[in-house]
Write a protein that holds these residues in place. Structure first.
Motif, PDB file in Angstrom:
ATOM      1  N   VAL A 339       0.947  -1.208  -0.552  1.00 39.46           N
ATOM      2  CA  VAL A 339       0.180  -0.257  -0.498  1.00 39.46           C
ATOM      3  C   VAL A 339       0.735   0.886  -0.226  1.00 39.46           C
ATOM      4  N   THR A 340       1.928   1.178   0.861  1.00 36.40           N
ATOM      5  CA  THR A 340       2.502   2.334   1.093  1.00 36.40           C
ATOM      6  C   THR A 340       3.736   2.663  -0.538  1.00 36.40           C
ATOM      7  N   TYR A 345      -1.675  -0.706  -6.092  1.00 40.74           N
ATOM      8  CA  TYR A 345      -2.359  -1.614  -4.357  1.00 40.74           C
ATOM      9  C   TYR A 345      -3.653  -0.760  -3.737  1.00 40.74           C
ATOM     10  N   ARG A 346      -2.797   0.829  -3.712  1.00 37.71           N
ATOM     11  CA  ARG A 346      -3.372   1.880  -2.815  1.00 37.71           C
ATOM     12  C   ARG A 346      -5.156   1.336  -3.265  1.00 37.71           C
ATOM     13  N   PHE A 349      -7.425  -1.602  -3.340  1.00 35.70           N
ATOM     14  CA  PHE A 349      -7.116  -2.201  -1.206  1.00 35.70           C
ATOM     15  C   PHE A 349      -9.068  -0.646  -1.005  1.00 35.70           C
ATOM     16  N   LYS A 350      -8.677   0.412  -1.625  1.00 31.97           N
ATOM     17  CA  LYS A 350      -9.675   0.895  -1.668  1.00 31.97           C
ATOM     18  C   LYS A 350     -10.637   0.486  -2.294  1.00 31.97           C
TER      19      LYS A 350
END
Length: 381
Positions: A339-340, A345-346, A349-350
């Protein structure tokens, strides 16, 4: 009221080998210390919660978001599953042991089968993670460094075979290693005469090796594959990063000097750097977190082979807590790394936890570039 099996054994202390710990300094080395108290009461519950939430969230994201269902994520989902099993199971085992006995490594209420099952699951998740990380590195290596070969051989079938092989290899190594913990031994302890030791258990039990040679073989089977995999992964990571840095951005002749081409080049470069950062962080966290425990394995081999290790019992206990903590943190770290370090990937996930459309849009050139660079190839192609 009937007494527990362990209490019933206290009267038969003469039937077991005696462990003389009447010296208070020697006795204290067998007990949980302040560092371990902090680890079990504060650190371990936090790790268990973070590891559970992080790995389950990643698995849900892969299941619910179609564009997260890539070849790379098939491996990473299995890594997340292995990490989930490891962190939940290990934390449960460690906490139960800590709460049941004041003696370090004492395992009451088990048996030979209990010892095998307890350590077998931990080793299975360790080797599965090691194999899966190596296989996903191989996929990325061929996708970046040998793209034409990768296109010819990649696909669902090979991915499934590699994933199955990762778990099967783990089971094979368990068969080699588990005799290291297959023995269940009971000792009668002579504690110091001080009042604080009066309530301590007279009998303590340990899962230990059935033969000294088996012990050495077990430790070697844990340590050897780790260092071999570390060297292979570091070589491929280096080649991947070098190739990404040296590869020029693709631009058509007609748009070579256009603003669109310049923006696309900057975007491609940013994505390459993002992939390199993801690779470096993943590899560094995994192998550095496992490295201290492998050092303990080398100490154990020396101790068993020549009778001299480089850590005394107290140092060993402290080093063991630190190394276990690092391994458990690694089992929580991967989802946070994804995520970071990656916008792909962010977004995944969202989208996974939104109540709207659960399919990650790939209409933009940015999203397509992210998927092509990070995931190498769609798993359904």
């Amino acid at each position: 009221m009937d007494s527990s099996p362990r209490e019933q054994l206290q009267s038969n202390c003469a039937d077991y080998r005696v462990l003389n710990l009447t010296n208070e300094l020697e006795a204290s080395a067998w007990l949980w210390g302040p560092l371990e108290d902090l680890f079990f009461t504060v650190v371990l519950p936090c790790i268990m919660l973070i590891g559970f939430v992080g790995n389950v969230s990643f698995l849900l994201a892969v299941i619910r978001v179609r564009d997260m269902q890539t070849i790379t994520n098939a491996y990473l989902a299995n890594v997340a599953f292995a990490d989930f099993l490891f962190v939940v199971y290990s934390c449960a085992i460690y906490l139960s042991t800590y709460l049941l006995t004041p003696v370090r490594n004492d395992v009451p209420y088990r048996s030979n089968v209990g010892c095998i099952c307890s350590f077998g699951m931990i080793y299975l998740t360790y080797f599965a993670s090691l194999n899966l990380i190596t296989f996903v590195t191989v996929e990325r290596y061929f996708a970046v460094c040998r793209p034409f070969q990768h296109l010819m051989v990649s696909g669902k079938s090979r991915t499934i075979k590699f994933i199955i092989a990762s778990w099967v290899i783990g089971i094979i190594f368990i068969a080699l290693i588990i005799p290291r913990h297959a023995g269940y031994f009971t000792f009668c302890v002579n504690w110091p005469k001080q009042e604080e030791y009066l309530s301590f258990p007279k009998l303590i039990q340990f899962c230990d090796t059935i033969h000294p040679d088996v012990y050495i073989l077990s430790e070697a089977c844990q340590t050897g594959p780790f260092f071999i995999a570390m060297i292979i992964n570091l070589y491929m990571y280096t080649r991947i990063i070098t190739t990404l840095n040296n590869r020029p951005a693709a631009k058509s002749e007609s748009s070579q000097h256009s603003d669109h081409a310049d923006a696309q080049q900057k975007q491609t470069t940013r994505v390459r750097n993002q992939v390199a950062r993801l690779l470096i962080i993943n590899g560094t966290i995994f192998f550095l977190s496992q490295f201290p425990y492998r050092i303990l394995s080398i100490n154990n081999i020396l101790q068993q082979a020549i009778g001299i290790g480089f850590l005394d019992r107290q140092q060993y206990g402290m080093f063991l807590v630190i190394s276990r903590c690092l391994i458990l943190i690694n089992s929580c770290a991967n989802p946070m790394v994804y995520v970071t370090t990656s916008e792909f990937y962010r977004k995944g996930f969202k989208m996974a936890f939104e109540c709207k459309n659960k399919t990650l849009s790939t209409n933009s050139s940015h999203a397509k570039s992210m998927i092509a660079s990070i995931s190498s190839q769609r798993g359904d192609n």
